[in-house]
Motif scaffolding. Structure first.
Motif, PDB file in Angstrom:
ATOM      1  N   LEU A   1      54.019  10.864   4.689  1.00 15.38           N
ATOM      2  CA  LEU A   1      53.770  12.280   4.431  1.00 15.38           C
ATOM      3  C   LEU A   1      53.308  12.504   2.994  1.00 15.38           C
ATOM      4  N   GLU A   2      53.851  11.749   2.060  1.00 18.71           N
ATOM      5  CA  GLU A   2      53.404  11.864   0.668  1.00 18.71           C
ATOM      6  C   GLU A   2      51.951  11.407   0.520  1.00 18.71           C
ATOM      7  N   VAL A   3      51.565  10.384   1.250  1.00 26.22           N
ATOM      8  CA  VAL A   3      50.163   9.938   1.240  1.00 26.22           C
ATOM      9  C   VAL A   3      49.276  11.049   1.796  1.00 26.22           C
ATOM     10  N   ALA A   4      49.756  11.753   2.802  1.00 26.78           N
ATOM     11  CA  ALA A   4      48.985  12.869   3.361  1.00 26.78           C
ATOM     12  C   ALA A   4      48.656  13.894   2.278  1.00 26.78           C
TER      13      ALA A   4
ATOM     14  N   ALA B   1      60.198  16.887  10.786  1.00 26.12           N
ATOM     15  CA  ALA B   1      59.795  16.379   9.467  1.00 26.12           C
ATOM     16  C   ALA B   1      58.315  16.665   9.199  1.00 26.12           C
ATOM     17  N   VAL B   2      57.468  16.421  10.181  1.00 23.67           N
ATOM     18  CA  VAL B   2      56.037  16.676  10.018  1.00 23.67           C
ATOM     19  C   VAL B   2      55.786  18.174   9.887  1.00 23.67           C
ATOM     20  N   GLU B   3      56.397  18.961  10.749  1.00 25.48           N
ATOM     21  CA  GLU B   3      56.214  20.417  10.702  1.00 25.48           C
ATOM     22  C   GLU B   3      56.651  21.000   9.361  1.00 25.48           C
ATOM     23  N   GLU B   4      57.806  20.569   8.872  1.00 20.99           N
ATOM     24  CA  GLU B   4      58.304  21.096   7.598  1.00 20.99           C
ATOM     25  C   GLU B   4      57.409  20.698   6.436  1.00 20.99           C
ATOM     26  N   TYR B   5      56.934  19.454   6.451  1.00 19.49           N
ATOM     27  CA  TYR B   5      56.036  19.020   5.379  1.00 19.49           C
ATOM     28  C   TYR B   5      54.758  19.855   5.379  1.00 19.49           C
ATOM     29  N   CYS B   6      54.207  20.061   6.559  1.00 23.15           N
ATOM     30  CA  CYS B   6      52.979  20.866   6.665  1.00 23.15           C
ATOM     31  C   CYS B   6      53.229  22.296   6.202  1.00 23.15           C
ATOM     32  N   ARG B   7      54.322  22.869   6.620  1.00 22.88           N
ATOM     33  CA  ARG B   7      54.662  24.236   6.231  1.00 22.88           C
ATOM     34  C   ARG B   7      54.851  24.333   4.712  1.00 22.88           C
TER      35      ARG B   7
ATOM     36  N   ILE C   1      44.009  14.379   8.910  1.00 18.31           N
ATOM     37  CA  ILE C   1      44.957  13.486   8.248  1.00 18.31           C
ATOM     38  C   ILE C   1      46.014  13.142   9.285  1.00 18.31           C
ATOM     39  N   VAL C   2      46.028  11.888   9.690  1.00 11.67           N
ATOM     40  CA  VAL C   2      46.969  11.426  10.706  1.00 11.67           C
ATOM     41  C   VAL C   2      48.142  10.781   9.990  1.00 11.67           C
ATOM     42  N   VAL C   3      49.346  11.310  10.252  1.00 13.19           N
ATOM     43  CA  VAL C   3      50.530  10.829   9.556  1.00 13.19           C
ATOM     44  C   VAL C   3      51.623  10.431  10.525  1.00 13.19           C
ATOM     45  N   GLU C   4      52.391   9.446  10.117  1.00 13.96           N
ATOM     46  CA  GLU C   4      53.612   9.128  10.821  1.00 13.96           C
ATOM     47  C   GLU C   4      54.732   9.913  10.148  1.00 13.96           C
ATOM     48  N   PRO C   5      55.802  10.169  10.864  1.00  9.48           N
ATOM     49  CA  PRO C   5      56.845  11.073  10.355  1.00  9.48           C
ATOM     50  C   PRO C   5      57.825  10.429   9.373  1.00  9.48           C
TER      51      PRO C   5
ATOM     52  N   ARG D   1      48.242  13.328  -0.898  1.00  6.47           N
ATOM     53  CA  ARG D   1      47.182  12.777  -1.761  1.00  6.47           C
ATOM     54  C   ARG D   1      45.827  12.807  -1.060  1.00  6.47           C
ATOM     55  N   VAL D   2      45.837  12.513   0.222  1.00  3.77           N
ATOM     56  CA  VAL D   2      44.583  12.544   0.994  1.00  3.77           C
ATOM     57  C   VAL D   2      44.051  13.979   1.076  1.00  3.77           C
ATOM     58  N   ALA D   3      44.945  14.931   1.274  1.00  4.60           N
ATOM     59  CA  ALA D   3      44.528  16.341   1.324  1.00  4.60           C
ATOM     60  C   ALA D   3      43.935  16.773  -0.005  1.00  4.60           C
ATOM     61  N   ALA D   4      44.521  16.327  -1.105  1.00  7.85           N
ATOM     62  CA  ALA D   4      43.976  16.662  -2.425  1.00  7.85           C
ATOM     63  C   ALA D   4      42.559  16.109  -2.580  1.00  7.85           C
ATOM     64  N   LEU D   5      42.335  14.907  -2.083  1.00 12.11           N
ATOM     65  CA  LEU D   5      40.996  14.319  -2.126  1.00 12.11           C
ATOM     66  C   LEU D   5      40.027  15.148  -1.289  1.00 12.11           C
ATOM     67  N   ALA D   6      40.441  15.531  -0.100  1.00 13.82           N
ATOM     68  CA  ALA D   6      39.585  16.333   0.776  1.00 13.82           C
ATOM     69  C   ALA D   6      39.244  17.670   0.116  1.00 13.82           C
ATOM     70  N   GLN D   7      40.230  18.265  -0.549  1.00 14.37           N
ATOM     71  CA  GLN D   7      39.985  19.537  -1.249  1.00 14.37           C
ATOM     72  C   GLN D   7      39.014  19.332  -2.409  1.00 14.37           C
ATOM     73  N   GLU D   8      39.182  18.233  -3.126  1.00 12.17           N
ATOM     74  CA  GLU D   8      38.282  17.913  -4.237  1.00 12.17           C
ATOM     75  C   GLU D   8      36.849  17.745  -3.737  1.00 12.17           C
ATOM     76  N   LEU D   9      36.703  17.178  -2.542  1.00 13.71           N
ATOM     77  CA  LEU D   9      35.377  16.978  -1.947  1.00 13.71           C
ATOM     78  C   LEU D   9      34.863  18.235  -1.250  1.00 13.71           C
ATOM     79  N   GLU D  10      35.660  19.304  -1.324  1.00 12.24           N
ATOM     80  CA  GLU D  10      35.310  20.599  -0.751  1.00 12.24           C
ATOM     81  C   GLU D  10      35.091  20.568   0.755  1.00 12.24           C
ATOM     82  N   VAL D  11      35.922  19.796   1.432  1.00 17.70           N
ATOM     83  CA  VAL D  11      35.911  19.793   2.890  1.00 17.70           C
ATOM     84  C   VAL D  11      36.458  21.144   3.337  1.00 17.70           C
ATOM     85  N   PRO D  12      35.730  21.860   4.186  1.00 13.68           N
ATOM     86  CA  PRO D  12      36.140  23.224   4.518  1.00 13.68           C
ATOM     87  C   PRO D  12      37.410  23.349   5.349  1.00 13.68           C
TER      88      PRO D  12
END
Length: 106
Positions: free
Chosen positions: A16-19, A49-55, A7-11, A21-32
């Motif tokens: 980051l909020e789109v990230a 900003a990116v580090e804190e969001y990820c954390r 997931i490539v995001v700009e800061p 949603r994309v992560a939720a989709l990846a989890q739903e698709l059971e991407v390991p």
């Protein structure tokens, strides 16, 4: 059959909020494995900003690619950034990112 979802995001807040949603989709698709990459990072504030969001969301951060004017100039000239400025900051960061991801998958 996807092993890794990058997931490539700009800061910025919306990116980051789109990230999320994309992560939720990846989890739903059971991407390991899901990894986040910060892109066009200009300042330490952007990186933070990116580090804190990820954390906060428990997303592994694979790396950061800095904002790099040579990427824009390569685009203007119709060249790939690696051909235009092989030692440019963004190209170096992408090389490091590839090495990090490759090492993690072995």
């Amino acid at each position: 059959h996807v092993d890794v979802w990058l997931i490539v995001v700009e800061p910025y807040y919306r990116a980051l909020e789109v990230a999320g949603r994309v992560a939720a989709l990846a989890q739903e698709l059971e991407v390991p494995r899901i990894l986040v990459v910060g892109n066009r990072v200009r300042t330490t504030g952007d990186a933070t900003a990116v580090e804190e969001y990820c954390r906060k969301h428990d997303f592994p951060l694979a790396g950061m690619i800095p904002y790099d004017e040579t990427v824009l100039e390569a685009e203007r000239q119709g060249l790939a950034p690696i051909d235009y400025a092989p030692d440019g900051p963004a190209v170096k960061a992408v090389r490091a990112l590839v090495a990090t991801i490759t090492a993690a998958l072995v």
